[in-house]
Design an enzyme around this catalytic site. Sequence first.
Site, short mmCIF file in Angstrom:
data_model
loop_
_atom_site.label_atom_id
_atom_site.label_comp_id
_atom_site.label_asym_id
_atom_site.label_seq_id
_atom_site.Cartn_x
_atom_site.Cartn_y
_atom_site.Cartn_z
N ILE A 361 -53.33 -5.22 50.43
CA ILE A 361 -52.39 -4.17 50.48
C ILE A 361 -51.30 -4.31 51.79
CG2 ILE A 361 -53.74 -2.54 48.87
CD1 ILE A 361 -54.60 -0.99 51.48
N GLY A 367 -53.94 -8.54 61.36
CA GLY A 367 -54.60 -9.20 60.33
C GLY A 367 -54.21 -8.60 58.98
N VAL A 369 -54.94 -6.11 55.52
CA VAL A 369 -55.53 -4.83 55.10
C VAL A 369 -55.79 -5.11 53.55
CG1 VAL A 369 -55.38 -2.49 54.88
CG2 VAL A 369 -54.23 -3.64 56.90
N ASP A 480 -46.49 1.37 69.59
CA ASP A 480 -45.86 0.42 68.41
C ASP A 480 -45.61 1.39 67.22
OD1 ASP A 480 -45.30 -1.75 67.30
OD2 ASP A 480 -47.45 -2.37 66.40
#
Length: 675
Positions: A361, A367, A369, A480
């Site tokens: 998703i 990485g 999800v 971020d």
Amino acid sequence: MNHPRKLLVCSSFVLVFNILFFRPSSSDGLNFEFQSLTLRNLTLLGDSYLRNGIVGLTKELGVPSSSSGTVIYNSPIAFFDPDSNITASFSTRFAFFIGNVNPSSFGDGLTFFLSPDNQTLGSPGGYLGLVNSTQLTKNRFVAIEFDSKLDPHFSDPDDNHVGLDIESLVSIKTANPMSVGINLKSGNLITAWIDYRNEETKLEVFMSYSSFKPEEPILTVDVDLSDFLKEFMYLGFSASTEGSTELHFIENWSFNTYGFKPVRPNIHPHNVSESSVPLKPPIPVSDSGNRHHRRLGLGFGIAGPAFFCAVLVVFGWISVRRWRETKNDRNLKAELMTGPRQFSYQELKSATRGFHSSRVIGSGGFGTVYKAFFTHSGAIFAVKRSKHTHEGKSEFLAELSIIACLRHKNLVQLQGWCVEKGELLLVYEFMANGSLDQMLYRESEDNPLQWPYRYNIAVGLASALTYLHQECEQQVIHRDIKTSNIMLDGCYNARLGDFGLARLMDHDKSPCSTLTAGTMGYLAPEYLQYGKATDKTDVFSYGVVILELACGRRPIDREGACHKMVNLVDWVWRLYSEGKITEAADVRLNGEFKEEEMKKLLLIGLSCANPDSAERPTMRRVFQILNNEAEPMPVPKVKPTLTFCNSLPLSIDDIISDDDDGCRSPDSQFEIVVG
């Protein structure tokens, strides 16, 4: 060779005796007292929020709205002792007030509740934020309602009553506090006391405008709660409105359980009473010279075994405790404990169908999800899987250590983690509407992210950053903030996530110089130059996100096909200097927005994205401006310019180089790390 065996037999006897009669239990009761409420001990759900030590349970809006919110004490409380089969008595005291900006607009009320579930959140209106309107029997609870609206659907007697609710909003018994001169909608601070005595199977509610407990209760109910108070329960408050401007606040709170310590049994050998055994008189001894030695011997004879047994008791208790802590099969009591839990790799692999590509998703620098469905419980979570195990370990540990301690309704809640088979995995609650950038920039003629949702996202994100910057024990710098790290729940409420780059910092401490990390377009100029992350660098990123919300444009975009690159902040500032700032509004909104709110949001975005960090507002000030609690900050007509003592070694064009064909997709994200 027989000595170890004898020692083992003796240890076993002492251990069994200790477990039967002296085993520590949860029956000692619990008590806490909060004169001022903090997020360290509480979880906020729905529309609830914390401000100046006071919890608001419903939205603070000056227009009729529908709202529901819940605040829950983080730790489960023991209410039942299975060994003695005794249910705890309890008492609680809290101060609340129900305010209203429009006295003619009232409803619906608030509750104090006990529930086996720490995610209790119900629907607005007459459901009091306690019951789901589509699943009336889902939530289990015992609650005292303070109802400010007559709802015939729930057999309410009037619009000013207190009642006992057990797994239904149809009260078992009600009372009108006007009998003691108290009007729930007066806006005055009201103190309430709720006492339940298990041995008398009686619950009483007291209320007063003062802090002194009255002698007589306003509500007395003869009820046995032992069938409804489970071994562990959660405590909290809920409230709701529907088309009204009523506001609900909790100011202080104390709670304690008591009265279920099991009575130790009287042990009579052979079940024979003392009077049934004839006692022989002691035989006098004339040897008085040995009395001293006999006393010493008697002392050592008693003290020695007693000391030895005490050591064995401690040893046995520690052994049992360690055995319980290392037991693989967690019992129900362990499952009820709060905080993120450790998942096994196998259950996460099964829930994601072996990390199948059909379950992906989202993806990012950390990485991939995955959507995880747990068939045994029906729960749906999002599992973040590290792309590079060794390289991602520091970010994994940073995210786990930071977000596990955070509790706020506008933060993505961490549910668990897993470090197994060389994998680093984080488990989050699943966000039904994905990330903000997916919703904001998806190719669709019918864009569901209408203006009320966008403004609410700006408010929610400001609330979350106010919490991180000023309300946590240690200041959290996210570093971020961008639309892809802002998730949307089923009601399009903002949830800030991805704390892989976050840093903890003591308040009032100077920031440390670090490697610059983040996404181009969201990075403050001073952060690019010096690599020092502060709360003001987060404010800059927030400003860019706000401009994205209002304009529907990416931070760095290209005008037309393969034309020159345009910076969103510069573009909006140019329109502002020309007196045409509202022309920056997203054309897909088709003019369906409040012009005053649009202008406010654009000016807040420019204030936060000011190149001069000293001129940026704090997130608390931004939150107050959005809620009409503070005046907007003045914004210069011309964008300020800054001169650094050392020039940035790379220009924007150098950092974001064109592809070989001279064109770059507008959907591209520009990740950088500048030493």
